[in-house]
Design an enzyme around this catalytic site. Structure first.
Site, PDB file in Angstrom:
ATOM      1  N   ARG A   1      24.105  17.746  -7.677  1.00 50.37           N
ATOM      2  CA  ARG A   1      23.270  17.970  -8.854  1.00 50.37           C
ATOM      3  C   ARG A   1      24.027  17.691 -10.145  1.00 50.37           C
ATOM      4  O   ARG A   1      23.463  17.165 -11.100  1.00 50.37           O
ATOM      5  CB  ARG A   1      22.754  19.418  -8.854  1.00 50.37           C
ATOM      6  CG  ARG A   1      21.717  19.725  -7.783  1.00 50.37           C
ATOM      7  CD  ARG A   1      21.289  21.183  -7.863  1.00 50.37           C
ATOM      8  NE  ARG A   1      20.272  21.524  -6.881  1.00 50.37           N
ATOM      9  CZ  ARG A   1      19.750  22.740  -6.724  1.00 50.37           C
ATOM     10  NH1 ARG A   1      20.190  23.741  -7.497  1.00 50.37           N
ATOM     11  NH2 ARG A   1      18.827  22.962  -5.815  1.00 50.37           N
TER      12      ARG A   1
ATOM     13  N   THR B   1       7.108  23.472  -4.014  1.00 49.41           N
ATOM     14  CA  THR B   1       8.470  24.004  -3.940  1.00 49.41           C
ATOM     15  C   THR B   1       8.718  25.021  -5.042  1.00 49.41           C
ATOM     16  O   THR B   1       9.339  26.071  -4.819  1.00 49.41           O
ATOM     17  CB  THR B   1       9.486  22.853  -4.047  1.00 49.41           C
ATOM     18  OG1 THR B   1       9.322  21.976  -2.928  1.00 49.41           O
ATOM     19  CG2 THR B   1      10.907  23.377  -4.074  1.00 49.41           C
TER      20      THR B   1
ATOM     21  N   HIS C   1      36.219   6.707 -25.334  1.00 50.46           N
ATOM     22  CA  HIS C   1      36.106   5.881 -24.134  1.00 50.46           C
ATOM     23  C   HIS C   1      37.474   5.666 -23.489  1.00 50.46           C
ATOM     24  O   HIS C   1      38.510   6.009 -24.059  1.00 50.46           O
ATOM     25  CB  HIS C   1      35.449   4.547 -24.479  1.00 50.46           C
ATOM     26  CG  HIS C   1      33.990   4.655 -24.771  1.00 50.46           C
ATOM     27  ND1 HIS C   1      33.171   3.560 -24.978  1.00 50.46           N
ATOM     28  CD2 HIS C   1      33.173   5.748 -24.901  1.00 50.46           C
ATOM     29  CE1 HIS C   1      31.941   3.957 -25.216  1.00 50.46           C
ATOM     30  NE2 HIS C   1      31.919   5.281 -25.184  1.00 50.46           N
TER      31      HIS C   1
ATOM     32  N   GLU D   1      14.378  16.906  -5.104  1.00 48.37           N
ATOM     33  CA  GLU D   1      14.525  17.980  -4.122  1.00 48.37           C
ATOM     34  C   GLU D   1      13.190  18.673  -3.869  1.00 48.37           C
ATOM     35  O   GLU D   1      13.135  19.866  -3.631  1.00 48.37           O
ATOM     36  CB  GLU D   1      15.550  19.012  -4.612  1.00 48.37           C
ATOM     37  CG  GLU D   1      16.981  18.623  -4.372  1.00 48.37           C
ATOM     38  CD  GLU D   1      17.924  19.815  -4.414  1.00 48.37           C
ATOM     39  OE1 GLU D   1      17.910  20.632  -3.464  1.00 48.37           O
ATOM     40  OE2 GLU D   1      18.674  19.938  -5.390  1.00 48.37           O
TER      41      GLU D   1
ATOM     42  N   LEU E   1      17.070  25.225 -10.047  1.00 53.71           N
ATOM     43  CA  LEU E   1      17.355  23.799 -10.191  1.00 53.71           C
ATOM     44  C   LEU E   1      18.574  23.541 -11.077  1.00 53.71           C
ATOM     45  O   LEU E   1      18.598  22.622 -11.901  1.00 53.71           O
ATOM     46  CB  LEU E   1      16.134  23.046 -10.749  1.00 53.71           C
ATOM     47  CG  LEU E   1      14.862  23.097  -9.887  1.00 53.71           C
ATOM     48  CD1 LEU E   1      13.751  22.280 -10.540  1.00 53.71           C
ATOM     49  CD2 LEU E   1      15.126  22.594  -8.473  1.00 53.71           C
TER      50      LEU E   1
ATOM     51  N   GLU F   1      39.320   3.003 -22.958  1.00 50.11           N
ATOM     52  CA  GLU F   1      40.270   2.159 -23.666  1.00 50.11           C
ATOM     53  C   GLU F   1      40.978   2.934 -24.773  1.00 50.11           C
ATOM     54  O   GLU F   1      42.189   2.770 -24.984  1.00 50.11           O
ATOM     55  CB  GLU F   1      39.548   0.939 -24.256  1.00 50.11           C
ATOM     56  CG  GLU F   1      38.914   0.034 -23.211  1.00 50.11           C
ATOM     57  CD  GLU F   1      37.458   0.382 -22.939  1.00 50.11           C
ATOM     58  OE1 GLU F   1      36.674  -0.549 -22.688  1.00 50.11           O
ATOM     59  OE2 GLU F   1      37.106   1.588 -22.961  1.00 50.11           O
TER      60      GLU F   1
END
Length: 340
Positions: free
Chosen positions: A193, A205, A52, A273, A213, A54
């Protein structure tokens, strides 16, 4: 306070570098400032599952400055975590490191943190200042905050259309599908994306365009594909069906039920989409946060047969030019959090 904002602004700048790499974790930046105002350490969360912000900031402090840490202030854009996940709690690290002061941007909405990190620090006798540039931190992590506040993914609707409002020409008569995006626009869509956990397309689609995709025009990981499959009737040779991480729903699944299930699966952001039918389902439900519409500077006129979705009046937030096209941005986030 002005000084705190100056260093927090730098921490936010660092945090944004994790966009597209850290989800479903939030983007977080950290800056360590010595008593003389000198920045002696910086870090940000670079990739999901890794250290992380920190941790990276503390590790960046040079050996000659290690002795200054107990006298220093660390600025963190989001409340330090207090639980064991992929990594140990960052609040414990700050306590062990001996910081006397911690400045926090926004409180973490995730139920396993949600104020516990700040309490750990104050219980250890550390001075904690919270709420410094909190709105900017929430906006930067609008997808994360929306997901863990509303228990559903942040939803982006995206489509392209002609100036006169059509998405496509009539198929089946030798017509090629209409293309509206510029090359730059296509790259920007693939960048978008990369910033989302999952991408959804409807059966129309998928069959008409056979899309992959993915975000092959941009670096970073591709989103998982969410497929609406009416009664298992999609052709088995579709490109997207060759992926092994798909999430498949029946087309009749309700929007709320689908989004709740995706959240339980760890999906915090969803890019839609699909075609007009799928997009209109989300618009009619009212469960969406941002719509990005790329408008080409030409008409389909009489050749057009598929009308683009219609956003209810009063939602226009902003617009910008993308080479020759225009991009209209509409906002419907109930928390008023959109990172545009």
């Amino acid at each position: 306070m002005e000084t705190d904002e100056r260093y927090m602004r730098r921490a936010l700048e660092l945090a944004s570098r994790g966009d597209g790499y850290v989800s479903p974790n939030p983007m977080v930046g950290a800056v360590i400032v010595a008593p003389d105002g000198r920045i002696i350490g910086e870090g940000y969360h670079r990739r999901w599952g890794e250290a992380h912000a920190e941790v990276n900031a503390v590790n960046s402090v040079s050996p000659v400055d290690q002795g200054l840490i107990p006298k220093s202030t660390i600025y963190v854009t989001l409340e330090p975590c207090s639980h064991y996940g992929k990594t140990p709690p960052c609040a414990e690290l700050l306590i062990r490191s001996g910081f006397h002061r911690v400045v926090v941007g926004a409180v973490d909405p995730f139920e396993k943190v949600a104020g516990r990190g700040i309490r750990m620090l104050t219980d250890a006798g550390i001075e904690v200042v919270s709420g410094v540039m909190a709105e900017e931190s929430r906006r930067l992590n609008c997808r994360f905050f929306t997901a863990h506040t509303l228990q559903r993914p942040y939803v982006l609707l995206k489509w392209a259309c002609s100036r006169d409002g059509f998405m496509d020409v009539k198929r089946g008569e030798g017509n090629m599908p209409a293309r509206f995006s510029t090359p730059v626009g296509q790259v920007m869509v693939h960048k978008l994306r990369s910033q989302y956990d999952a991408i959804l397309a409807g059966p129309g689609t998928l069959v008409a365009d056979n899309p992959s995709l993915d975000n092959r025009l941009w670096w970073g990981r591709s989103p998982r594909a969410v497929i609406l499959n009416p009664h298992g009737s999609l052709p088995p040779d579709l490109k997207v069906l060759g992926r092994d991480d798909n999430i498949i729903y029946n087309e009749s699944t309700g929007i709320e039920d689908m989004l709740s299930d995706l959240y339980r699966c760890g999906i915090t952001s969803l890019m839609v989409e699909g075609g007009a039918k799928t997009l209109n389902r989300f618009i009619d439900s009212g469960i969406w946060d941002l719509a990005r519409v790329e408008v080409a500077p030409w008409d389909l006129a009489e050749r057009g047969c598929v009308s683009s979705p219609s956003i209810p009046s009063g939602y226009l937030s902003s617009s910008c030019a993308l080479v020759s096209n225009r991009v209209d941005i509409y906002s419907n986030n109930p928390l008023k959090l959109n990172y545009i």
